[in-house]
Design an enzyme around this catalytic site. Structure first.
Site, PDB file in Angstrom:
ATOM      1  N   SER A  95       0.826  -1.215   0.000  1.00 28.53           N
ATOM      2  CA  SER A  95       0.000   0.000   0.000  1.00 28.53           C
ATOM      3  C   SER A  95       0.854   1.256   0.000  1.00 28.53           C
ATOM      4  O   SER A  95       1.918   1.310   0.622  1.00 28.53           O
ATOM      5  CB  SER A  95      -0.915   0.015   1.227  1.00 28.53           C
ATOM      6  OG  SER A  95      -1.777  -1.101   1.228  1.00 28.53           O
ATOM      7  N   GLU A 134      -2.874 -14.718   0.730  1.00 27.64           N
ATOM      8  CA  GLU A 134      -3.212 -13.734   1.747  1.00 27.64           C
ATOM      9  C   GLU A 134      -4.697 -13.726   2.086  1.00 27.64           C
ATOM     10  O   GLU A 134      -5.090 -13.588   3.241  1.00 27.64           O
ATOM     11  CB  GLU A 134      -2.787 -12.335   1.290  1.00 27.64           C
ATOM     12  CG  GLU A 134      -3.138 -11.248   2.295  1.00 27.64           C
ATOM     13  CD  GLU A 134      -2.645  -9.879   1.886  1.00 27.64           C
ATOM     14  OE1 GLU A 134      -3.023  -8.899   2.546  1.00 27.64           O
ATOM     15  OE2 GLU A 134      -1.882  -9.780   0.909  1.00 27.64           O
TER      16      GLU A 134
END
Length: 373
Positions: A129, A244
């Site tokens: 991110s 994930e």
């Protein structure tokens, strides 16, 4: 579609995990908590798991792994989350970085990194991110410039869990400027102790420090630390997100709250509304666990179940929030403490639907799922 794995897979592994977690709790070495895979960090506990062969279970034995299946690993992760154990030190490296390196890394990178993950010596953080990018992972501006012997990485990452404790970072960086933002991306393994790396803490609402901003200023990364093919990072990272998004942590982050709700329902046997609500939650949990097993089975088959993992995360996040709300409705938590299971889960719940991809991102992936015969 292949049949789901047997429901009793990993019974021996479950018993080993229960024995280990019970002994640590009895010795006062940890207190069970909600969201433990992100918020509960104890490197010594991770090393104890590693010594018992319960980390890097799916890795080949030549790299320190156990050569077991993802279905067997699921049995272990379910038990660790159910126990609220302090697993954050090894979770990211074991869950997704190791498998990504196994699938795409060079022999040199595998030999260097995988045994360290298996021994709980390498602690990974995720450099994905970025500021102002929201959930658009392809909007990466961190750059990697080729130099003699490797690359220089410069950029800025945010919401990087445990970066202040990590030995290594996975970094998604742009190696080429193209008209299509999904192209020209590359995955790297970077030393957090390297020159040019700095971290800034981001305390959460409870004052806990696990999030960070991370800045890279011309950080040198050796050439062999590239994961896979230069410029092929987007395809690889989408595949990696199957690891994930498709695990039990997307279902069991608030399990200690569910356990409290079960205990309360046992005392209030005449509360039909509560028992009906609990029955609905338990039924949903059974379905979600089945989905976890199906994702694990597809990983064992060498597939990348992108859509299935996205669906699991979307449904699992909703379930986790509903568990927290169910306990709130019992009236047991008028003044939740940040040290209690309910308070911990309540503080963590805003992040359930964001980390690993917002709901809109997940639904777009599910919508593109092909119909299987």
């Amino acid at each position: 579609m292949s049949p789901p794995p047997p429901l009793d897979a990993g019974a021996e592994l479950r018993a080993r995990v229960r024995e280990l977690t019970a002994s640590w709790r009895a010795a006062g070495r940890y207190v069970p908590r909600s969201d433990s895979w992100l918020r509960s960090f104890d490197l010594e506990f991770s090393k104890a798991l590693a010594a018992d062969g319960l980390i890097a279970m799916t890795y080949p034995k030549e790299y320190g792994g156990a050569g077991r299946s993802n279905v067997e690993r699921l049995a272990v992760t379910e038990e660790l989350l159910r126990a609220g154990a302090p697993v954050a030190a090894h979770w990211i490296g074991d869950r997704q970085i190791g498998p990504a390196i196994l699938r795409h890394g060079s022999p040199a990178l595998r030999a260097e990194i995988l045994p360290r993950i298996a021994a709980a010596e390498a602690v990974f953080c995720l450099g994905m991110s970025e500021p102002e990018a929201g959930s658009d992972l392809a909007a990466v501006r961190t750059s990697a410039t080729p130099v003699r012997g490797g690359w220089l990485i410069s950029g800025h990452k945010i919401w990087t869990s445990h970066a202040h404790r990590a030995t290594h970072a996975y970094v998604l960086a742009r190696t080429a400027r193209t008209e299509r933002k999904h192209e020209g991306l590359t995955e790297f393994v970077l030393d957090m102790a390297a020159d040019g790396v700095s971290t800034t803490p981001i305390p959460d609402l409870a004052g806990e420090h696990h999030f960070n901003e991370v800045r890279f200023e011309e950080v040198f990364v050796p050439a062999h630390r590239v994961i896979g093919t230069v410029g092929n990072g987007w395809r690889q990272v989408v595949e990696q997100l199957s690891f994930e998004r498709g695990g039990a942590e997307r279902v069991l982050s608030s399990y200690p709250v569910l356990a409290e709700l079960v205990a309360h329902a046992a005392e209030e046997r005449d509360d039909a509304e509560l028992r009906s609500l609990l029955g609905s939650l338990v039924a949903r949990l059974a379905v979600l666990r089945r989905l976890c097993r199906e994702v694990a089975g597809r990983l064992d088959a060498g597939q990348a179940p992108v859509q299935e993992a996205a669906a699991l995360k979307y449904l699992g996040n909703a379930f986790e929030v509903d568990v927290v709300e169910a306990l709130r409705r019992t009236g047991l938590c008028h003044e939740p403490s940040p040290d209690g299971a309910f308070g911990q889960a309540l503080l963590a719940s805003p992040g359930f639907g964001l980390r690993g991809g917002a709901a809109e991102v997940l639904l777009s992936l599910v919508a593109r799922q092909e119909t299987r015969a």
